[in-house]
Design an enzyme around this catalytic site. Sequence first.
Site, short mmCIF file in Angstrom:
data_model
loop_
_atom_site.label_atom_id
_atom_site.label_comp_id
_atom_site.label_asym_id
_atom_site.label_seq_id
_atom_site.Cartn_x
_atom_site.Cartn_y
_atom_site.Cartn_z
N ASN A 1 -5.88 -8.91 -8.21
CA ASN A 1 -5.95 -9.66 -6.96
C ASN A 1 -7.27 -10.39 -6.75
O ASN A 1 -7.36 -11.30 -5.95
CB ASN A 1 -5.69 -8.73 -5.78
CG ASN A 1 -6.62 -7.52 -5.77
OD1 ASN A 1 -6.80 -6.86 -6.80
ND2 ASN A 1 -7.23 -7.24 -4.64
N THR B 1 0.83 -1.20 0.00
CA THR B 1 0.00 0.00 0.00
C THR B 1 0.87 1.25 0.00
O THR B 1 0.63 2.18 -0.77
CB THR B 1 -0.95 -0.01 1.22
OG1 THR B 1 -1.95 -1.01 1.00
CG2 THR B 1 -1.63 1.34 1.42
N HIS C 1 4.40 -9.86 2.30
CA HIS C 1 3.53 -10.85 2.95
C HIS C 1 2.67 -11.63 1.95
O HIS C 1 1.92 -12.52 2.36
CB HIS C 1 2.68 -10.20 4.05
CG HIS C 1 1.49 -9.43 3.58
ND1 HIS C 1 0.22 -9.94 3.65
CD2 HIS C 1 1.37 -8.21 3.04
CE1 HIS C 1 -0.63 -9.04 3.18
NE2 HIS C 1 0.04 -7.98 2.80
N CYS D 1 -9.19 -6.20 2.01
CA CYS D 1 -9.38 -4.84 2.54
C CYS D 1 -10.84 -4.40 2.43
O CYS D 1 -11.24 -3.45 3.06
CB CYS D 1 -8.52 -3.82 1.84
SG CYS D 1 -7.34 -4.46 0.73
#
Lengths: 389, 385
Positions: A153, A74, A205, A330
């Site tokens: 994604n 981000t 991650h 998110c």
Amino acid sequence: MFAQEAYLDNSATTRVYPEVAAEMQQVMEKKYGNASSLHRRGSEAERILHASRRTIAKILGVKSEEIIFTSGGTEANNLAVLGMARRNIRRGNHLITTVIEHASVLGPFKKLEQEGFTVSYLLPDKQGLIDPAKVVAALTPQTILVSIMHINNEIGSVQPLSQISAAVKAKNQAVLLHVDAVQSFCKLPLNPVEHGIDALSLSAHKIHGPKGTGALYLRRDVLLQPLFWGGEHEKGLRPGTENIPGIAGMALAARLSDQNRKEKADRLQNLKEKLISAIQTAHPRAILNGPRKEEGAPHIFNLSFPGLKGEIVLHALEQEHIYVSTGAACHAHSKNPSHVLQALQLKQDTLEGALRFSLSYLNTAAEVDYAATKINEVVHALKKFQARR
Amino acid sequence: MQKIYMDHGATTPLDGEVLAAMLPYLQGKYGNPSSLHFHGREARAGLETAREKTARALGAYPEEIIFTSGGTEANNMVIQGVARYFSAGERRHIITSAIEHHAVLDTVAYLGRTGFDVTFLPVDRYGLVDPEELAAKITAKTILVTVMTANNEIGTIQPIDEIGRICRQKGVYFHTDAVQAVGNIPFNLKEQPIDMLSLSAHKFYGPKGVGALYIRQKTGIKQLIFGGAQENKLRPGTENLPGIVGLGRAIEMATTGMEAKTGALRELRDRLIAGLLQIEDVRLNGHPQKRLPGNVNVSVLYVEGESLLLHLDLKGIAVSSGSACTAGSLEPSYVLLATGLDRQTAQGSLRLTLGRDNTPAEVDYTLQAVQEIVTKLREMSPLFK
């Protein structure tokens, strides 16, 4: 962990490789110096920082000094999009991106619109692909930046970066290209020089590295305004004491993920196709959203069971220790349907029934078999229950 | 060879218990706190427990705590965030001190270049800000006062409650950079007139790469990073769970039994100061009493601070000549210059920041080493007669 479980939500986050956890533990315990300190403790930490930078650079085929470490994907996306636009505003105020970008790219673009920039948002086709011709058509003499993600994604569509870059640069060499490669790093071949990419965002991650670390590749000579001020760390573009254990963890995770990448990615592609086939055989009405199963990313697919709400299926699967998601993590708590699926113009019940499955190099064939069996059982049971109502 | 670490102002070693708290979040509990399933909920529980611990340690409410990637981000977020909140209006004045950390100073300077009026308050010879002078500088256009709780180089502790009261009377936000203070100075933010406070975990035996911001409820602030609903929509991005859990445990430990721990540290500090002042032509920088319990900063005349540092390093003693962030620069410390030191005296400065593992024997060994090195360096110096 449970006796039988299948974690298929690796696009949300992955478990850290045991080797990475051990490496980070070692650095945290023994190499705790501040990389800016002049004494031995400091130079010890600085050496880890340099070695990690070299590792990432080598995997991408770029120079070490072109890698800036950040607190994650981000921040890398924000730094790239806000930083390149703000710093290059004298050259023009028009920007191009797509409607299917991650929130951490769309958010900065919305912000830039408030600051006076004009943004063109490109639409994908049914497969979730952006046509290079559309990018070129959107260019104006004022265009300074194009930002397009590599792998989506939510649906796993893979954008034709080389073609997009070539088409854009043929029209105007000075237009900068940023790519959010958070989902593709160590999964697909990724070489910014060959692809003609000026800036590239990465996150640790998603590749079995730690949360809280990411990186930005920034081609030398590209001007960028930092988000933060306050020190000469990372060439002054990202000040703050470096997160050395996180950075060391990211480098090792990248090195391990990149080893035999082709074989591992092929294996994932096979597992993915097998899982999709198993589900579609048992449930012919299941709809694959986005790219065809032979295409798209090796590890992500999105599937709808029309008539069943995604969230219901998610929680029923959870009872069997199978973990998937309804879209981007998110936005998991948001009531609005996914902006990516909306862009594919799906029917309402397909939208509401969508589930994202995302695999990783740590998933086994046994897990995928287990998941296929249980998914089919759970969906049958839910449908039967629904039919009775 | 002895290995003595006296650079806790730059960073501290990670506490074993903090590491033990973090490890499960690297391996078993690896979920994304935003995920709806079991792994996500498990991670979310860890996140919120850490927030509660942080709030409790500061005497704040959990919803007033925002996690960041560190102190630099926290300082930037607060200063740029308040400025952006007010940027449409007429009020465009920010006050800070001349001796803030670069993360504050450079951010304020950046705002100064983009249309804000900036006042840098001078400090006295101890590094103290004068609250009356601050009060006189506040105008109807002032939006924010940012003054650090304790200075990272000379350890001077500012009268932040008095400063906060003045700001409150005048209707101006008060932020304090407490990166060096947390764990050394108690806070009770429900009672104190502080609107925003920055902290960093790696300064109190927590991990690097994580910090936090206290933002009092209803404070007007805008975000710096965009793209998700995390951290009350103020700081998007997947949360650094192991780091945040580590911060929570570290701040809990740092603020438990603090009085006894800082008392012991103060004794050690004063032993080191007393010993250093025995050496000819050594003077103390900062305030003799109003200083961080572990901070020692001296100027050794006729000696370059950096060569002293490197010689001490050869003897296994890690210290600094200023703050870590400006290490390597040839410029004398702006903090010391602001306290009225001439450039040459400022260049001979040495910072030794003690931590909980330092012993009286290490202090004595260090004193002897400094004495020997100073004697040797001065023999070679043309300035020292």
